[in-house]
Design a protein around this motif. Structure first.
Motif, PDB file in Angstrom:
ATOM      1  N   ARG A  69       7.775   2.658  11.861  1.00 43.70           N
ATOM      2  CA  ARG A  69       6.878   2.179  10.812  1.00 43.70           C
ATOM      3  C   ARG A  69       6.667   3.326   9.833  1.00 43.70           C
ATOM      4  NH1 ARG A  69       1.919   1.331  14.022  1.00 43.70           N
ATOM      5  NH2 ARG A  69       2.920   2.898  15.341  1.00 43.70           N
ATOM      6  N   VAL A  70       7.258   3.229   8.671  1.00 44.31           N
ATOM      7  CA  VAL A  70       7.330   4.355   7.742  1.00 44.31           C
ATOM      8  C   VAL A  70       6.440   4.135   6.529  1.00 44.31           C
ATOM      9  CG1 VAL A  70       8.864   5.766   6.324  1.00 44.31           C
ATOM     10  CG2 VAL A  70       9.707   4.790   8.479  1.00 44.31           C
ATOM     11  N   VAL A  71       5.693   5.174   6.189  1.00 48.64           N
ATOM     12  CA  VAL A  71       4.949   5.219   4.934  1.00 48.64           C
ATOM     13  C   VAL A  71       5.599   6.302   4.086  1.00 48.64           C
ATOM     14  CG1 VAL A  71       2.737   5.677   3.820  1.00 48.64           C
ATOM     15  CG2 VAL A  71       2.805   4.464   6.013  1.00 48.64           C
ATOM     16  N   ALA A  72       6.197   5.913   2.968  1.00 47.69           N
ATOM     17  CA  ALA A  72       6.878   6.852   2.085  1.00 47.69           C
ATOM     18  C   ALA A  72       5.997   7.154   0.881  1.00 47.69           C
ATOM     19  CB  ALA A  72       8.212   6.263   1.631  1.00 47.69           C
ATOM     20  N   VAL A  73       5.877   8.432   0.542  1.00 48.64           N
ATOM     21  CA  VAL A  73       5.053   8.863  -0.589  1.00 48.64           C
ATOM     22  C   VAL A  73       5.914   9.734  -1.499  1.00 48.64           C
ATOM     23  CG1 VAL A  73       2.981  10.101  -1.312  1.00 48.64           C
ATOM     24  CG2 VAL A  73       2.986   8.849   0.856  1.00 48.64           C
ATOM     25  N   GLU A  74       6.008   9.370  -2.782  1.00 50.76           N
ATOM     26  CA  GLU A  74       6.847  10.104  -3.731  1.00 50.76           C
ATOM     27  C   GLU A  74       6.190  10.103  -5.115  1.00 50.76           C
ATOM     28  OE1 GLU A  74       9.145  12.167  -5.885  1.00 50.76           O
ATOM     29  OE2 GLU A  74       9.679  11.998  -3.750  1.00 50.76           O
ATOM     30  N   PRO A  75       6.010  11.296  -5.715  1.00 49.40           N
ATOM     31  CA  PRO A  75       5.341  11.366  -7.016  1.00 49.40           C
ATOM     32  C   PRO A  75       6.240  11.143  -8.227  1.00 49.40           C
ATOM     33  CG  PRO A  75       5.735  13.572  -6.183  1.00 49.40           C
ATOM     34  CD  PRO A  75       6.178  12.623  -5.100  1.00 49.40           C
ATOM     35  N   ASP A  76       7.554  11.317  -8.078  1.00 49.07           N
ATOM     36  CA  ASP A  76       8.464  11.231  -9.213  1.00 49.07           C
ATOM     37  C   ASP A  76       8.804   9.771  -9.503  1.00 49.07           C
ATOM     38  OD1 ASP A  76      10.986  11.100 -10.706  1.00 49.07           O
ATOM     39  OD2 ASP A  76      11.129  13.254 -10.389  1.00 49.07           O
ATOM     40  N   ALA A  77       8.415   9.281 -10.691  1.00 47.94           N
ATOM     41  CA  ALA A  77       8.608   7.869 -11.031  1.00 47.94           C
ATOM     42  C   ALA A  77      10.072   7.459 -11.026  1.00 47.94           C
ATOM     43  CB  ALA A  77       7.992   7.569 -12.397  1.00 47.94           C
ATOM     44  N   THR A  78      10.943   8.356 -11.484  1.00 46.71           N
ATOM     45  CA  THR A  78      12.368   8.042 -11.512  1.00 46.71           C
ATOM     46  C   THR A  78      12.921   7.877 -10.104  1.00 46.71           C
ATOM     47  OG1 THR A  78      12.661   9.253 -13.587  1.00 46.71           O
ATOM     48  CG2 THR A  78      14.631   8.841 -12.275  1.00 46.71           C
ATOM     49  N   LEU A  79      12.505   8.737  -9.185  1.00 49.86           N
ATOM     50  CA  LEU A  79      12.973   8.634  -7.813  1.00 49.86           C
ATOM     51  C   LEU A  79      12.370   7.416  -7.116  1.00 49.86           C
ATOM     52  CD1 LEU A  79      12.951  12.377  -6.691  1.00 49.86           C
ATOM     53  CD2 LEU A  79      14.928  10.939  -7.231  1.00 49.86           C
ATOM     54  N   VAL A  80      11.135   7.086  -7.430  1.00 53.81           N
ATOM     55  CA  VAL A  80      10.524   5.880  -6.859  1.00 53.81           C
ATOM     56  C   VAL A  80      11.314   4.646  -7.287  1.00 53.81           C
ATOM     57  CG1 VAL A  80       8.490   4.384  -6.911  1.00 53.81           C
ATOM     58  CG2 VAL A  80       8.209   6.852  -6.647  1.00 53.81           C
ATOM     59  N   GLU A  81      11.656   4.594  -8.561  1.00 54.12           N
ATOM     60  CA  GLU A  81      12.441   3.469  -9.070  1.00 54.12           C
ATOM     61  C   GLU A  81      13.793   3.398  -8.365  1.00 54.12           C
ATOM     62  OE1 GLU A  81      14.497   1.955 -13.261  1.00 54.12           O
ATOM     63  OE2 GLU A  81      13.030   3.585 -13.272  1.00 54.12           O
ATOM     64  N   GLN A  82      14.436   4.544  -8.219  1.00 55.47           N
ATOM     65  CA  GLN A  82      15.728   4.575  -7.552  1.00 55.47           C
ATOM     66  C   GLN A  82      15.612   4.155  -6.088  1.00 55.47           C
ATOM     67  OE1 GLN A  82      17.798   8.302  -7.846  1.00 55.47           O
ATOM     68  NE2 GLN A  82      19.394   7.713  -6.405  1.00 55.47           N
ATOM     69  N   SER A  83      14.553   4.612  -5.428  1.00 59.29           N
ATOM     70  CA  SER A  83      14.331   4.249  -4.037  1.00 59.29           C
ATOM     71  C   SER A  83      14.168   2.743  -3.877  1.00 59.29           C
ATOM     72  CB  SER A  83      13.085   4.969  -3.513  1.00 59.29           C
ATOM     73  OG  SER A  83      12.827   4.630  -2.165  1.00 59.29           O
ATOM     74  N   ARG A  84      13.379   2.147  -4.748  1.00 62.94           N
ATOM     75  CA  ARG A  84      13.146   0.709  -4.662  1.00 62.94           C
ATOM     76  C   ARG A  84      14.401  -0.089  -4.975  1.00 62.94           C
ATOM     77  NH1 ARG A  84       7.242   1.168  -7.697  1.00 62.94           N
ATOM     78  NH2 ARG A  84       6.052   1.693  -5.802  1.00 62.94           N
ATOM     79  N   ARG A  85      15.264   0.481  -5.813  1.00 65.50           N
ATOM     80  CA  ARG A  85      16.514  -0.197  -6.155  1.00 65.50           C
ATOM     81  C   ARG A  85      17.532  -0.066  -5.017  1.00 65.50           C
ATOM     82  NH1 ARG A  85      17.025   2.230 -10.528  1.00 65.50           N
ATOM     83  NH2 ARG A  85      18.477   3.885  -9.910  1.00 65.50           N
ATOM     84  N   THR A  86      17.628   1.125  -4.433  1.00 66.54           N
ATOM     85  CA  THR A  86      18.616   1.368  -3.387  1.00 66.54           C
ATOM     86  C   THR A  86      18.180   0.781  -2.046  1.00 66.54           C
ATOM     87  OG1 THR A  86      19.193   3.450  -4.481  1.00 66.54           O
ATOM     88  CG2 THR A  86      19.978   3.165  -2.232  1.00 66.54           C
ATOM     89  N   TYR A  87      16.877   0.857  -1.757  1.00 64.73           N
ATOM     90  CA  TYR A  87      16.345   0.372  -0.479  1.00 64.73           C
ATOM     91  C   TYR A  87      15.190  -0.591  -0.755  1.00 64.73           C
ATOM     92  CZ  TYR A  87      18.825   4.578   1.085  1.00 64.73           C
ATOM     93  OH  TYR A  87      19.773   5.549   1.302  1.00 64.73           O
ATOM     94  N   PRO A  88      15.479  -1.813  -1.178  1.00 66.22           N
ATOM     95  CA  PRO A  88      14.422  -2.743  -1.593  1.00 66.22           C
ATOM     96  C   PRO A  88      13.435  -3.111  -0.485  1.00 66.22           C
ATOM     97  CG  PRO A  88      16.563  -3.836  -1.467  1.00 66.22           C
ATOM     98  CD  PRO A  88      16.820  -2.383  -1.357  1.00 66.22           C
ATOM     99  N   ASP A  89      13.810  -2.929   0.771  1.00 73.26           N
ATOM    100  CA  ASP A  89      12.902  -3.262   1.874  1.00 73.26           C
ATOM    101  C   ASP A  89      11.948  -2.118   2.224  1.00 73.26           C
ATOM    102  OD1 ASP A  89      14.077  -5.769   2.131  1.00 73.26           O
ATOM    103  OD2 ASP A  89      15.566  -5.053   3.576  1.00 73.26           O
ATOM    104  N   LEU A  90      12.106  -0.981   1.561  1.00 68.14           N
ATOM    105  CA  LEU A  90      11.258   0.181   1.839  1.00 68.14           C
ATOM    106  C   LEU A  90      10.109   0.232   0.844  1.00 68.14           C
ATOM    107  CD1 LEU A  90      10.817   2.910   3.342  1.00 68.14           C
ATOM    108  CD2 LEU A  90      12.216   3.969   1.541  1.00 68.14           C
TER     109      LEU A  90
END
Length: 213
Positions: A69-90
């Motif tokens: 059960r993972v809680v991911a925290v990231e301040p960089d908006a560009t990386l957050v966008e990329q994360s949501r695009r690459t791993y939509p279930d995260l």
């Protein structure tokens, strides 16, 4: 709380190659799970994991795929966008660790992960504050996995000697259990440092760890 820009943030466009590099590696099917493999063996099945500075999500996604059960925290908006695009279930919390609302995680996290040079990119003078914030989330037996280049890291990062980091960790209420030179547990090295920490009130004592360099 007054926002204090991180070293990563101050670098601006100089950091943009990071996300693109790992996106390409993921697309090519390359192995990008080294940190996650070590994190996985540090906790029981279905553990609660806090990934601080989760970047484009590769470590969080690998741990989630292993049933944690993972809680991911990231301040960089560009990386957050990329994360949501690459791993939509995260799910990713878009915030700095010092500003994120972690109330629901207090004293419940089995493992906090700060890998990929997170500690050498935090805002100047906040290292102990970050570590204290992380400690507050740990369950009584919870641990912290940290990895960074002590010297000669990315150009916008700070130098952070093992001795200085160990002092900051101790001041933040954490105990050094192990120090390795890689996520494959090679001996301590001047090139890269991998730490396993626990709360200073955790039972037991470290069985072995590398000496500070």
């Amino acid at each position: 709380m007054t926002h204090r820009p991180t070293r990563w943030e101050l670098a601006g466009e100089g950091n943009r190659g990071y996300g693109a590099k790992f996106a390409q590696l993921v697309a090519e099917g390359s192995d990008v799970d080294g940190e996650a493999r070590l994190a996985d063996v540090l906790v029981p099945r279905g553990a609660r994991v806090l990934d601080v500075g989760s970047g484009m999500g590769r470590v969080s996604a690998a741990l989630q795929a292993r049933g944690h059960r993972v809680v991911a925290v990231e301040p960089d908006a560009t990386l957050v966008e990329q994360s949501r695009r690459t791993y939509p279930d995260l799910e990713v919390i878009h915030a700095d660790i010092l500003e994120a609302d972690l109330t629901g995680l207090r004293a419940s996290v089995d493992l906090a992960v700060l890998v990929g040079n997170v500690m050498v990119f935090v805002a100047a003078g906040t290292e102990r504050e970050v570590l204290r914030r992380v400690r507050a989330t740990l369950a009584p037996g919870g641990r912290v996995l940290v990895g960074f280049h002590p010297v000669d890291g990315p150009t916008t990062a700070r130098d952070y000697s093992p001795d200085e980091f160990a002092g900051d960790a101790t001041a933040a209420g954490l105990r050094v259990d192990h120090l390795f030179g890689s996520y494959e547990l090679h001996p301590a090295s001047p090139d890269y440092a991998v730490w396993v920490l626990s709360r200073d009130d955790a039972p037991g004592a470290p069985t072995s760890f590398g000496h500070a360099l």
